[in-house]
Design a protein around this motif. Structure first.
Motif, PDB file in Angstrom:
ATOM      1  N   PRO A 152       4.562  -4.124  21.282  1.00  0.00           N
ATOM      2  CA  PRO A 152       3.125  -4.533  21.182  1.00  0.00           C
ATOM      3  C   PRO A 152       2.904  -4.802  19.701  1.00  0.00           C
ATOM      4  CG  PRO A 152       3.183  -1.991  21.163  1.00  0.00           C
ATOM      5  CD  PRO A 152       4.668  -2.517  21.363  1.00  0.00           C
ATOM      6  N   PRO A 153       1.672  -5.719  19.495  1.00  0.00           N
ATOM      7  CA  PRO A 153       1.080  -5.819  18.257  1.00  0.00           C
ATOM      8  C   PRO A 153       0.886  -4.667  17.601  1.00  0.00           C
ATOM      9  CG  PRO A 153       0.494  -7.294  19.787  1.00  0.00           C
ATOM     10  CD  PRO A 153       1.108  -6.564  20.315  1.00  0.00           C
ATOM     11  N   TRP A 154       1.030  -4.748  16.187  1.00  0.00           N
ATOM     12  CA  TRP A 154       0.590  -3.554  15.365  1.00  0.00           C
ATOM     13  C   TRP A 154      -0.996  -3.460  15.305  1.00  0.00           C
ATOM     14  CZ3 TRP A 154      -2.015  -2.982  10.768  1.00  0.00           C
ATOM     15  CH2 TRP A 154      -2.375  -1.599  10.231  1.00  0.00           C
ATOM     16  N   SER A 155      -1.609  -2.508  15.420  1.00  0.00           N
ATOM     17  CA  SER A 155      -2.785  -2.423  14.876  1.00  0.00           C
ATOM     18  C   SER A 155      -3.165  -1.134  14.360  1.00  0.00           C
ATOM     19  CB  SER A 155      -3.748  -2.415  16.230  1.00  0.00           C
ATOM     20  OG  SER A 155      -3.406  -1.082  17.236  1.00  0.00           O
ATOM     21  N   ARG A 156      -4.304  -1.002  13.622  1.00  0.00           N
ATOM     22  CA  ARG A 156      -4.606   0.025  12.630  1.00  0.00           C
ATOM     23  C   ARG A 156      -4.807   1.344  13.462  1.00  0.00           C
ATOM     24  NH1 ARG A 156     -10.582   0.659  10.588  1.00  0.00           N
ATOM     25  NH2 ARG A 156     -11.415   1.770  12.506  1.00  0.00           N
ATOM     26  N   GLU A 157      -5.009   1.275  14.668  1.00  0.00           N
ATOM     27  CA  GLU A 157      -5.049   2.616  15.642  1.00  0.00           C
ATOM     28  C   GLU A 157      -3.738   3.147  15.673  1.00  0.00           C
ATOM     29  OE1 GLU A 157      -6.499  -0.514  16.539  1.00  0.00           O
ATOM     30  OE2 GLU A 157      -8.434   0.296  15.981  1.00  0.00           O
ATOM     31  N   MET A 158      -2.565   2.653  15.336  1.00  0.00           N
ATOM     32  CA  MET A 158      -1.178   3.108  15.633  1.00  0.00           C
ATOM     33  C   MET A 158      -0.996   4.053  14.085  1.00  0.00           C
ATOM     34  SD  MET A 158       0.811  -0.171  16.719  1.00  0.00           S
ATOM     35  CE  MET A 158       0.829  -0.682  18.488  1.00  0.00           C
TER      36      MET A 158
ATOM     37  N   GLU B 198      -3.806  10.766   8.873  1.00  0.00           N
ATOM     38  CA  GLU B 198      -4.053  10.923   7.399  1.00  0.00           C
ATOM     39  C   GLU B 198      -3.702   9.454   6.690  1.00  0.00           C
ATOM     40  OE1 GLU B 198      -1.999  12.503   9.478  1.00  0.00           O
ATOM     41  OE2 GLU B 198      -2.909  14.431   9.282  1.00  0.00           O
ATOM     42  N   ALA B 199      -2.975   8.697   7.247  1.00  0.00           N
ATOM     43  CA  ALA B 199      -2.746   7.190   6.602  1.00  0.00           C
ATOM     44  C   ALA B 199      -4.142   6.447   6.929  1.00  0.00           C
ATOM     45  CB  ALA B 199      -1.659   6.510   7.774  1.00  0.00           C
ATOM     46  N   GLN B 200      -4.904   6.513   7.763  1.00  0.00           N
ATOM     47  CA  GLN B 200      -6.077   5.865   8.040  1.00  0.00           C
ATOM     48  C   GLN B 200      -7.178   6.270   6.929  1.00  0.00           C
ATOM     49  OE1 GLN B 200      -7.935   5.367  11.834  1.00  0.00           O
ATOM     50  NE2 GLN B 200      -6.116   5.540  12.668  1.00  0.00           N
ATOM     51  N   LEU B 201      -7.175   7.651   6.614  1.00  0.00           N
ATOM     52  CA  LEU B 201      -7.833   8.166   5.484  1.00  0.00           C
ATOM     53  C   LEU B 201      -7.428   7.704   4.138  1.00  0.00           C
ATOM     54  CD1 LEU B 201     -10.379  10.505   5.170  1.00  0.00           C
ATOM     55  CD2 LEU B 201      -8.535  12.096   5.073  1.00  0.00           C
ATOM     56  N   GLU B 202      -6.256   7.605   3.937  1.00  0.00           N
ATOM     57  CA  GLU B 202      -5.536   7.224   2.624  1.00  0.00           C
ATOM     58  C   GLU B 202      -5.995   5.735   2.305  1.00  0.00           C
ATOM     59  OE1 GLU B 202      -3.254   7.266  -0.930  1.00  0.00           O
ATOM     60  OE2 GLU B 202      -3.977   9.029   0.455  1.00  0.00           O
ATOM     61  N   ALA B 203      -5.970   4.937   3.551  1.00  0.00           N
ATOM     62  CA  ALA B 203      -6.000   3.468   3.263  1.00  0.00           C
ATOM     63  C   ALA B 203      -7.753   3.270   3.346  1.00  0.00           C
ATOM     64  CB  ALA B 203      -5.655   2.765   4.532  1.00  0.00           C
ATOM     65  N   GLY B 204      -8.472   4.544   3.637  1.00  0.00           N
ATOM     66  CA  GLY B 204     -10.247   4.129   3.682  1.00  0.00           C
ATOM     67  C   GLY B 204     -10.645   3.499   5.006  1.00  0.00           C
ATOM     68  N   LEU B 205      -9.789   3.604   6.023  1.00  0.00           N
ATOM     69  CA  LEU B 205     -10.089   2.997   7.321  1.00  0.00           C
ATOM     70  C   LEU B 205     -10.593   4.031   8.262  1.00  0.00           C
ATOM     71  CD1 LEU B 205      -6.739   0.764   7.742  1.00  0.00           C
ATOM     72  CD2 LEU B 205      -9.185  -0.070   6.870  1.00  0.00           C
ATOM     73  N   PHE B 206     -10.674   5.459   7.930  1.00  0.00           N
ATOM     74  CA  PHE B 206     -11.109   6.544   8.826  1.00  0.00           C
ATOM     75  C   PHE B 206     -12.434   7.080   8.389  1.00  0.00           C
ATOM     76  CE2 PHE B 206     -10.605  10.664  10.524  1.00  0.00           C
ATOM     77  CZ  PHE B 206     -10.153  10.328  11.897  1.00  0.00           C
TER      78      PHE B 206
ATOM     79  N   ILE C  88       0.818  -1.243   0.022  1.00  0.00           N
ATOM     80  CA  ILE C  88       0.032  -0.053  -0.091  1.00  0.00           C
ATOM     81  C   ILE C  88       0.735   1.203   0.100  1.00  0.00           C
ATOM     82  CG2 ILE C  88      -1.903  -1.200   0.992  1.00  0.00           C
ATOM     83  CD1 ILE C  88      -1.094  -0.185   3.752  1.00  0.00           C
ATOM     84  N   PRO C  89       0.564   2.248  -0.655  1.00  0.00           N
ATOM     85  CA  PRO C  89       1.284   3.527  -0.916  1.00  0.00           C
ATOM     86  C   PRO C  89       1.158   4.287   0.434  1.00  0.00           C
ATOM     87  CG  PRO C  89      -0.696   3.845  -2.236  1.00  0.00           C
ATOM     88  CD  PRO C  89      -0.731   2.455  -1.500  1.00  0.00           C
ATOM     89  N   ILE C  90       1.631   3.775   1.509  1.00  0.00           N
ATOM     90  CA  ILE C  90       1.557   4.810   2.696  1.00  0.00           C
ATOM     91  C   ILE C  90       3.134   4.434   3.640  1.00  0.00           C
ATOM     92  CG2 ILE C  90       0.696   5.271   4.981  1.00  0.00           C
ATOM     93  CD1 ILE C  90      -1.959   4.195   3.870  1.00  0.00           C
ATOM     94  N   ASP C  91       3.835   5.548   4.011  1.00  0.00           N
ATOM     95  CA  ASP C  91       5.071   5.318   4.375  1.00  0.00           C
ATOM     96  C   ASP C  91       5.028   4.803   5.712  1.00  0.00           C
ATOM     97  OD1 ASP C  91       5.676   7.324   6.818  1.00  0.00           O
ATOM     98  OD2 ASP C  91       4.700   8.570   5.173  1.00  0.00           O
ATOM     99  N   LEU C  92       6.016   4.125   6.319  1.00  0.00           N
ATOM    100  CA  LEU C  92       6.175   3.375   7.309  1.00  0.00           C
ATOM    101  C   LEU C  92       6.023   4.178   8.661  1.00  0.00           C
ATOM    102  CD1 LEU C  92       8.960   0.878   6.864  1.00  0.00           C
ATOM    103  CD2 LEU C  92       6.682   0.604   6.011  1.00  0.00           C
ATOM    104  N   VAL C  93       6.269   5.344   8.560  1.00  0.00           N
ATOM    105  CA  VAL C  93       6.097   6.338   9.764  1.00  0.00           C
ATOM    106  C   VAL C  93       4.555   6.377   9.954  1.00  0.00           C
ATOM    107  CG1 VAL C  93       6.411   8.635  10.921  1.00  0.00           C
ATOM    108  CG2 VAL C  93       8.334   7.320   9.642  1.00  0.00           C
ATOM    109  N   GLU C  94       4.053   6.932   8.766  1.00  0.00           N
ATOM    110  CA  GLU C  94       2.532   7.258   9.001  1.00  0.00           C
ATOM    111  C   GLU C  94       1.853   5.752   9.350  1.00  0.00           C
ATOM    112  OE1 GLU C  94       1.118  10.194   8.878  1.00  0.00           O
ATOM    113  OE2 GLU C  94       3.051  10.956   8.780  1.00  0.00           O
ATOM    114  N   LEU C  95       2.115   4.844   8.977  1.00  0.00           N
ATOM    115  CA  LEU C  95       1.589   3.507   9.148  1.00  0.00           C
ATOM    116  C   LEU C  95       1.608   3.054  10.617  1.00  0.00           C
ATOM    117  CD1 LEU C  95       2.282   1.093   6.178  1.00  0.00           C
ATOM    118  CD2 LEU C  95       0.022   1.772   6.921  1.00  0.00           C
ATOM    119  N   GLY C  96       2.655   3.798  11.385  1.00  0.00           N
ATOM    120  CA  GLY C  96       2.883   3.440  12.705  1.00  0.00           C
ATOM    121  C   GLY C  96       3.726   2.403  12.993  1.00  0.00           C
TER     122      GLY C  96
END
Length: 177
Positions: free
Chosen positions: A158-164, A168-176, A94-102
């Motif tokens: 901790p395990p990664w979750s979308r809340e991390m 902006e990244a959630q909006l880009e991925a259609g999750l927000f 997915i075209p989202i950078d690692l920092v924004e992905l958490g």
């Protein structure tokens, strides 16, 4: 992008998928560009799938990505430049950078050793692209002025979750919503 066969116009550093092991594609070799995503290219060369960093795209006739850093005063590593480099590394799917992905949990600079230490995770523990992402992070952060080595540790606690993800990244991925 449709698959496209090109000839390397210079020796080109690449990383094997999924191991992340570095290889060099010699000049004058046919490669097939399979995918362009997040500024990087996935190619096939002699039956191997390889990842070419966008900063080396000119080697395959593509527009190279420019990573430009101002020259810091002295020999210290600039914290903001490391974060800037990390923001140029994108998840391969997915075209989202690692920092924004958490996915970057910690970044620490050892100034006397000119070393950057990073703790990061993956969106899924079994992600087959983990070694490639680690090598992408090392490759990009090593381009920051005064960096002599980069250590990346994959952690899953901790395990990664979308809340991390950033909003902006959630909006880009259609999750927000």
């Amino acid at each position: 992008m449709d698959q496209k066969m090109v000839v390397t116009n210079r020796d080109c550093p690449a990383r094997r998928v999924p191991s992340g092991d570095p290889v060099t594609i010699p000049a004058g070799q046919f490669v097939t560009i399979n995918q362009a995503l997040g500024g990087n290219y996935t190619v096939t060369f002699q039956g191997n799938m390889l990842r070419i960093d966008g900063t080396d795209a000119d080697a395959i006739g593509q527009e190279p990505e420019k990573l430009e850093f101002s020259t810091p005063k002295g020999r210290d590593i600039a914290d903001e430049q490391v974060w800037g480099a990390l923001k140029t590394v994108f998840d391969p799917e997915i075209p989202i950078d690692l920092v924004e992905l958490g996915l970057i949990y910690e970044m620490a600079i050892d100034q006397p050793q000119h070393t950057v230490n990073i703790k990061m995770t993956l969106t899924a523990p079994g992600c087959g692209m983990g070694p490639v992402l680690v090598s992408d992070v090392k490759y990009r952060v090593a381009k920051v002025p005064n960096v002599q080595s980069v250590n990346v540790e994959l952690v899953f606690d901790p395990p990664w979750s979308r809340e991390m993800m950033s909003e902006e990244a959630q909006l880009e991925a259609g999750l927000f919503f």
